[in-house]
Design an enzyme around this catalytic site. Structure first.
Site, PDB file in Angstrom:
ATOM      1  N   CYS A   9       0.868  -1.179   0.000  1.00  0.00           N
ATOM      2  CA  CYS A   9       0.000   0.000   0.000  1.00  0.00           C
ATOM      3  C   CYS A   9       0.906   1.231   0.000  1.00  0.00           C
ATOM      4  O   CYS A   9       2.116   1.112  -0.200  1.00  0.00           O
ATOM      5  CB  CYS A   9      -0.981  -0.017   1.166  1.00  0.00           C
ATOM      6  SG  CYS A   9      -0.268   0.176   2.814  1.00  0.00           S
ATOM      7  N   ASN A  12       2.567   1.473   4.082  1.00  0.00           N
ATOM      8  CA  ASN A  12       2.794   0.224   4.814  1.00  0.00           C
ATOM      9  C   ASN A  12       2.438   0.343   6.292  1.00  0.00           C
ATOM     10  O   ASN A  12       3.090  -0.242   7.147  1.00  0.00           O
ATOM     11  CB  ASN A  12       4.232  -0.264   4.622  1.00  0.00           C
ATOM     12  CG  ASN A  12       4.472  -1.705   5.058  1.00  0.00           C
ATOM     13  OD1 ASN A  12       5.552  -2.033   5.513  1.00  0.00           O
ATOM     14  ND2 ASN A  12       3.496  -2.571   4.922  1.00  0.00           N
ATOM     15  N   CYS A  14      -1.315   0.699   7.099  1.00  0.00           N
ATOM     16  CA  CYS A  14      -2.744   0.387   7.259  1.00  0.00           C
ATOM     17  C   CYS A  14      -3.105  -0.889   6.505  1.00  0.00           C
ATOM     18  O   CYS A  14      -3.200  -1.961   7.091  1.00  0.00           O
ATOM     19  CB  CYS A  14      -3.628   1.545   6.778  1.00  0.00           C
ATOM     20  SG  CYS A  14      -3.608   2.994   7.863  1.00  0.00           S
ATOM     21  N   ARG A  15      -3.303  -0.775   5.201  1.00  0.00           N
ATOM     22  CA  ARG A  15      -3.857  -1.884   4.425  1.00  0.00           C
ATOM     23  C   ARG A  15      -2.895  -3.048   4.243  1.00  0.00           C
ATOM     24  O   ARG A  15      -3.276  -4.204   4.455  1.00  0.00           O
ATOM     25  CB  ARG A  15      -4.332  -1.379   3.062  1.00  0.00           C
ATOM     26  CG  ARG A  15      -5.453  -0.363   3.181  1.00  0.00           C
ATOM     27  CD  ARG A  15      -5.724   0.318   1.875  1.00  0.00           C
ATOM     28  NE  ARG A  15      -4.600   1.193   1.519  1.00  0.00           N
ATOM     29  CZ  ARG A  15      -4.454   1.766   0.333  1.00  0.00           C
ATOM     30  NH1 ARG A  15      -5.326   1.546  -0.629  1.00  0.00           N
ATOM     31  NH2 ARG A  15      -3.415   2.546   0.100  1.00  0.00           N
ATOM     32  N   SER A  16      -1.663  -2.788   3.834  1.00  0.00           N
ATOM     33  CA  SER A  16      -0.765  -3.919   3.551  1.00  0.00           C
ATOM     34  C   SER A  16      -0.373  -4.706   4.804  1.00  0.00           C
ATOM     35  O   SER A  16      -0.349  -5.936   4.751  1.00  0.00           O
ATOM     36  CB  SER A  16       0.455  -3.486   2.741  1.00  0.00           C
ATOM     37  OG  SER A  16       1.190  -2.474   3.374  1.00  0.00           O
ATOM     38  N   ASP A 127      -7.975   3.401   1.034  1.00  0.00           N
ATOM     39  CA  ASP A 127      -7.100   3.755   2.145  1.00  0.00           C
ATOM     40  C   ASP A 127      -7.920   4.381   3.270  1.00  0.00           C
ATOM     41  O   ASP A 127      -8.543   5.421   3.079  1.00  0.00           O
ATOM     42  CB  ASP A 127      -6.046   4.742   1.659  1.00  0.00           C
ATOM     43  CG  ASP A 127      -4.917   4.945   2.653  1.00  0.00           C
ATOM     44  OD1 ASP A 127      -5.043   4.517   3.822  1.00  0.00           O
ATOM     45  OD2 ASP A 127      -3.898   5.544   2.256  1.00  0.00           O
TER      46      ASP A 127
END
Length: 169
Positions: A9, A12, A14-16, A127
């Site tokens: 993301c 690095n 939140c999402r990943s 995001d």
């Protein structure tokens, strides 16, 4: 390791790292534990060395996930090391393709949303960073759904296969 996947993301945090945690849990609960290496990284280096965003850690913890990954930036060696590099949104996909050292490496870049099973029409994992609690919950819902689809697809695929799945498959 038979397969290696890298979730990416923007920063690095939140999402990943959430996708890494979800996939690691899926693997730990399956016969494939130890067969797939999972990591995550960000396009940018702004948060290198930091834990995931506190809000993402809190929301993930409510789902039984402890996110302890330390943020890092995507490196050129990642394109050789990983069988699949999984982006979260169009911007991540564009940046990853730009960073790919070869056409072959670019073919291993996939979008996590292509593996969604239960969210028709959703093209990305948005995001949540600038949003509120509902945005973090949505991101985690999408990540859990898509990681399940990715896991199923990987268990049926050759690790060097470069054909991208169709949305919803």
């Amino acid at each position: 390791m038979e397969k290696r996947i890298l979730f990416v993301c923007l920063g690095n945090i939140c999402r990943s790292p959430a996708a890494q945690g979800v996939m690691e849990r899926l693997l730990d609960d399956s016969w494939a534990a130890g067969l797939i290496e999972v990591d995550s990284a960000g396009i940018g280096s702004w948060h290198a060395g930091q834990l995931p965003d506190r809000r993402m850690r809190d929301h993930a913890r409510r789902r039984g996930l402890e996110l302890t990954h330390r943020a890092r930036q995507v490196r050129s060696v990642d394109f050789d090391r990983f069988d699949y590099i999984i982006g979260m949104d169009e911007e991540n996909m564009y940046d990853l393709r730009r960073l790919a050292p070869s056409k072959e490496a670019a073919q291993r870049i996939l979008c996590l949303a292509d593996f969604l099973k239960n969210h028709p029409g959703q093209k990305t994992v948005p995001d949540p960073y600038y949003g509120g609690p509902a945005d973090f919950e949505l991101a985690l819902d999408l990540i859990e759904d898509a990681c399940g689809g990715l896991f199923d697809w990987m268990m049926q695929s050759d690790p060097k296969q470069t054909k991208t799945p169709t949305a919803g498959s």
